[in-house]
Design an enzyme around this catalytic site. Structure first.
Site, PDB file in Angstrom:
ATOM      1  N   ASP A 147       1.094  -1.431   0.414  1.00 43.89           N
ATOM      2  CA  ASP A 147      -0.167   0.041  -0.413  1.00 43.89           C
ATOM      3  C   ASP A 147       1.154   1.242   0.170  1.00 43.89           C
ATOM      4  O   ASP A 147       2.107   1.564  -0.747  1.00 43.89           O
ATOM      5  CB  ASP A 147      -0.876   0.138   1.196  1.00 43.89           C
ATOM      6  CG  ASP A 147      -2.295   0.819   0.860  1.00 43.89           C
ATOM      7  OD1 ASP A 147      -3.078   1.731   0.098  1.00 43.89           O
ATOM      8  OD2 ASP A 147      -3.107  -0.423   1.107  1.00 43.89           O
ATOM      9  N   HIS A 168      -4.136   5.270   3.690  1.00 41.59           N
ATOM     10  CA  HIS A 168      -4.824   4.566   2.851  1.00 41.59           C
ATOM     11  C   HIS A 168      -4.070   3.303   3.623  1.00 41.59           C
ATOM     12  O   HIS A 168      -4.635   2.428   3.627  1.00 41.59           O
ATOM     13  CB  HIS A 168      -4.774   4.148   1.718  1.00 41.59           C
ATOM     14  CG  HIS A 168      -5.224   3.851   0.583  1.00 41.59           C
ATOM     15  ND1 HIS A 168      -5.335   1.958   0.263  1.00 41.59           N
ATOM     16  CD2 HIS A 168      -6.384   3.786   0.213  1.00 41.59           C
ATOM     17  CE1 HIS A 168      -5.487   1.275  -0.349  1.00 41.59           C
ATOM     18  NE2 HIS A 168      -6.872   1.929  -0.067  1.00 41.59           N
ATOM     19  N   SER A 220     -11.620  -1.258  -0.682  1.00 46.68           N
ATOM     20  CA  SER A 220     -10.031  -1.581  -0.108  1.00 46.68           C
ATOM     21  C   SER A 220     -10.170  -2.127   1.810  1.00 46.68           C
ATOM     22  O   SER A 220      -9.350  -1.943   1.889  1.00 46.68           O
ATOM     23  CB  SER A 220      -9.725   0.158  -0.149  1.00 46.68           C
ATOM     24  OG  SER A 220      -8.820   0.342  -1.278  1.00 46.68           O
TER      25      SER A 220
END
Length: 682
Positions: free
Chosen positions: A233, A280, A563
């Site tokens: 990520d 994220h 996600s």
């Protein structure tokens, strides 16, 4: 004599004419060559990009080439590519960018003497294929494609994020029932858990008035222990209390990748974020293995930071349309009829103290970084049948485009190679509301690969339900406009009545989510989720999460997107692997297992023939919920790290609260010994 003189003169004239013509032809030919060369130089289009150069390294199953011969072949090719770049720097639109690439690669050049060039270097190799990475102009790329042993020269591809933005004896008896049902070696309970967790350990809640929703999250006490979750990520910060139990598991930033290179990490608790305040990777890690919001609270978490290049123009100047953060609170709608918003306007959603963040569609990194990272993990970190990989990103590729096909083939083959070693891969389906597999058109990877478990999202918040209520209200308003029996004042009163009813129903749905209670209407495919036959399983698409920002503040948000569906599935996979150490799981075996224990055909909005499986960890029984606000941890601790179905195990329930002495509790509720075989008989 006169005739002789005349002939001599004519001969001289003829020779002069011939020489003049020849000289003209030579001069003309030279001019044409110069013009042709100038034209060739002028056609060198000054565009450039990062490239992955796929090479046949001469290796084969028969072993016709030695390792040394393969290295010589690759190094020779790297030298040729380097020479081409140096000789054609004038074909680069921005030579300084090439110089920056060379400068950043110089450290790797010093550390790795096998690759002598800083302008081209290997990033991955699998069987008879090797990938060389370089920064090429279009002109140089065309030349490189023609070099011996070069299979393809493909532009690097971008990755896109896919977040959208009772009493104790009763509990003891309940947990023993869970043990009998699931055959876990031990059971733990997280009371008053987030909806995205409580949904994992119970059957479909039908809203029956005789039972309340069970807000507990039941899970095997092993909780992913000794399983490695690799999160690829944007960046990580493991200093948050969600990752406080580092004494019993490994949680760290493993390394970063940039331009296909492995970058060592100085601080294992913190990896540089790809974008200044884009969190994220932090969010995804929390859902996979956080102590409060995570599925597998004892699994090892390895953050792999996928970074972009240093150039400013590689970063988006702003969020794309539709991906801005939603405000925390909204103003009330006007009460006047003529100021009422049209049906195209978005209705407010108030989540009180909890911030709501929609996902982002801008890219996070390049596929070259993923391939390089997979190679590094494969060579240095992979433990067979102990690894789960989470990919909360999508890569749009078209198999009918030749360059894309080489990327697809290599990416797929490397995943297949690692899966054959016992690795499990999970990826998100994406948030484009589109069909994932498109014959002859753009598709989304790695979700589409056979050895990747693809996770879609379920609308556990109720966005679709709210939209349906809104549409019903608008239909009622439109009917009012056609009614001639009402005057303006009566119409406004009716509109206020409809609006009030809508707000009440909307608030009820939002309050259910805030109170961690599932609305039975929300077992639906999320509106944003991609779909299709390759979407293997669905998980909650709305989650509560926490992370620490760059200012050191701890933030709580509601995240939405596939996600987060992906790390939920990855977390469940980790708990299954830790609970069943004797099963040699790979991606396909894990998918079969998840389908077997998953809830079938309970999700609305999935086309007939497409997989309709909602994630479950093996517990399907439904208990009436405990409405007490006090949080109590109920842990059924096993007496050893692994469970052999032929061995007898002591079982006892441990209840931990601020007011209860654990030793006293053990004395009070220790149960009789039993073996797994006895449970089978029961």
């Amino acid at each position: 004599m006169k005739i002789y003189n005349l002939l001599s003169i004519l001969s001289i004239i003829t020779i002069f004419v011939i020489n003049t013509v020849q000289a003209f032809d030579i001069k003309s030919s030279l001019k044409n060559k110069i013009l042709k060369k100038n034209k060739e130089n002028s056609t060198k289009t000054k565009n450039e990009n990062y490239y992955m150069i796929f090479v046949n390294n001469g290796s084969s199953n028969s072993g016709s080439h030695s390792k040394r011969e393969e290295e010589q072949l690759i190094n020779s090719l790297i030298d040729e590519i380097t020479t081409l770049i140096i000789d054609n720097k004038n074909t680069y639109k921005n030579p300084s960018k090439l110089e920056g690439f060379e400068k950043r690669s110089s450290l790797r050049k010093r550390e790795n003497q096998n690759n002598k060039s800083a302008l081209a270097y290997t990033i991955s190799s699998l069987d008879d294929r090797t990938i060389i990475y370089s920064y090429l102009s279009d002109y140089v790329a065309d030349k490189v494609k023609k070099l011996p042993n070069v299979i393809a020269c493909a532009e690097d591809r971008k990755l896109y994020l896919s977040d959208r933005k009772g009493d104790r004896m009763d509990e003891m008896n309940k947990l023993n029932e869970v043990l009998n049902e699931t055959q876990w070696s031990g059971v733990s309970v997280r009371e008053n858990a987030d909806i995205h967790l409580s949904l994992l350990s119970q059957g479909k809640y039908d809203g029956n008035s005789t039972t309340s929703y069970d807000k507990n999250y039941y899970y095997p006490s092993s909780a992913g222990k000794d399983i490695d979750i690799f999160v690829f990520d944007s960046g990580f910060n493991f200093q948050h209390p969600e990752f406080a139990n580092k004494d019993e598991r490994t949680i760290k930033c493993a390394f970063a990748t940039k331009n296909g290179e492995i970058i060592p990490i100085e601080n294992e608790d913190y990896c540089e974020l790809t974008y200044g305040k884009e969190y994220h990777g932090l969010m995804v890690s929390d859902i996979a293995g956080g102590l409060t919001h995570g599925v597998a609270g004892k699994a090892n978490i390895y953050g792999i930071a996928l970074q972009v290049s240093d150039e400013e123009d590689d970063y988006p100047s702003e969020y794309p349309s539709g991906s801005d953060e939603y405000p925390n609170n909204y103003d009330e709608y006007p009460s006047e009829y003529d100021e009422y918003p049209s049906s195209s306007d978005e209705f407010p959603t108030d989540y009180s103290e909890i911030m709501f963040k929609e996902g982002s569609d801008f890219y996070v990194s390049f596929i070259s970084n993923v391939l390089a990272a997979l190679k590094y993990v494969d060579d240095n970190m992979l433990r067979p049948n102990k690894a789960v990989f989470n990919f909360s990103f999508i890569i749009p590729l078209n198999e009918l485009i030749e360059e894309d096909q080489y990327i697809i083939d290599y990416f797929r083959d490397y995943i297949d190679h690692m899966s054959s070693k016992g690795a499990v891969f999970v990826a998100c389906a994406g948030n484009e509301s589109e069909l994932v597999e498109k014959d002859g058109k753009l598709s989304y990877y790695p979700c589409s690969f056979d050895n990747v478990i693809c996770a879609g999202a379920v609308d556990n918040l109720g966005e679709i339900t709210i939209m349906e209520i809104k549409e019903k209200m608008h239909s009622q308003i439109e009917l009012l406009e056609d009614e001639s029996n009402f005057n303006v004042d009566e119409i406004n009163e009716k509109i206020k009545e409809y609006r009030k009813k809508y707000n009440e129903e909307k608030d009820n749905i939002n309050n259910l989510f805030k109170e961690k209670i599932m609305d039975p209407r929300n077992y639906r495919k999320a509106a944003f989720s991609n779909y299709g036959k390759v979407v293997d399983i669905h998980a909650p698409g709305y989650v509560e999460l926490e992370y620490r920002d760059v200012d050191g503040e701890d933030i709580k948000e509601i995240g939405m997107g596939t996600s987060f569906s992906s790390p939920i599935v990855a977390g469940v996979a980790a708990t299954i692997m830790s609970e069943n150490p004797n099963i040699k799981f790979d991606s396909k075996k894990m998918l079969d297992y998840l389908i077997e224990i998953g809830q079938k055909n309970i999700i609305e909005g999935i086309s007939e023939g497409d997989p309709n499986v909602f994630i479950n960890n093996g517990k399907h029984s439904i208990y009436s919920g405990n409405n007490d606000d006090e949080e109590i941890d109920l842990n059924d601790e096993k007496t050893s790290d692994t469970v052999d179905s032929d061995e007898e195990e002591d079982s006892f329930i441990e209840i931990e609260t601020d007011d209860v002495n654990v030793d006293e509790v053990d004395d009070e509720i220790e149960t009789d010994d039993y073996s797994v075989d006895e449970v089978d008989d029961e």
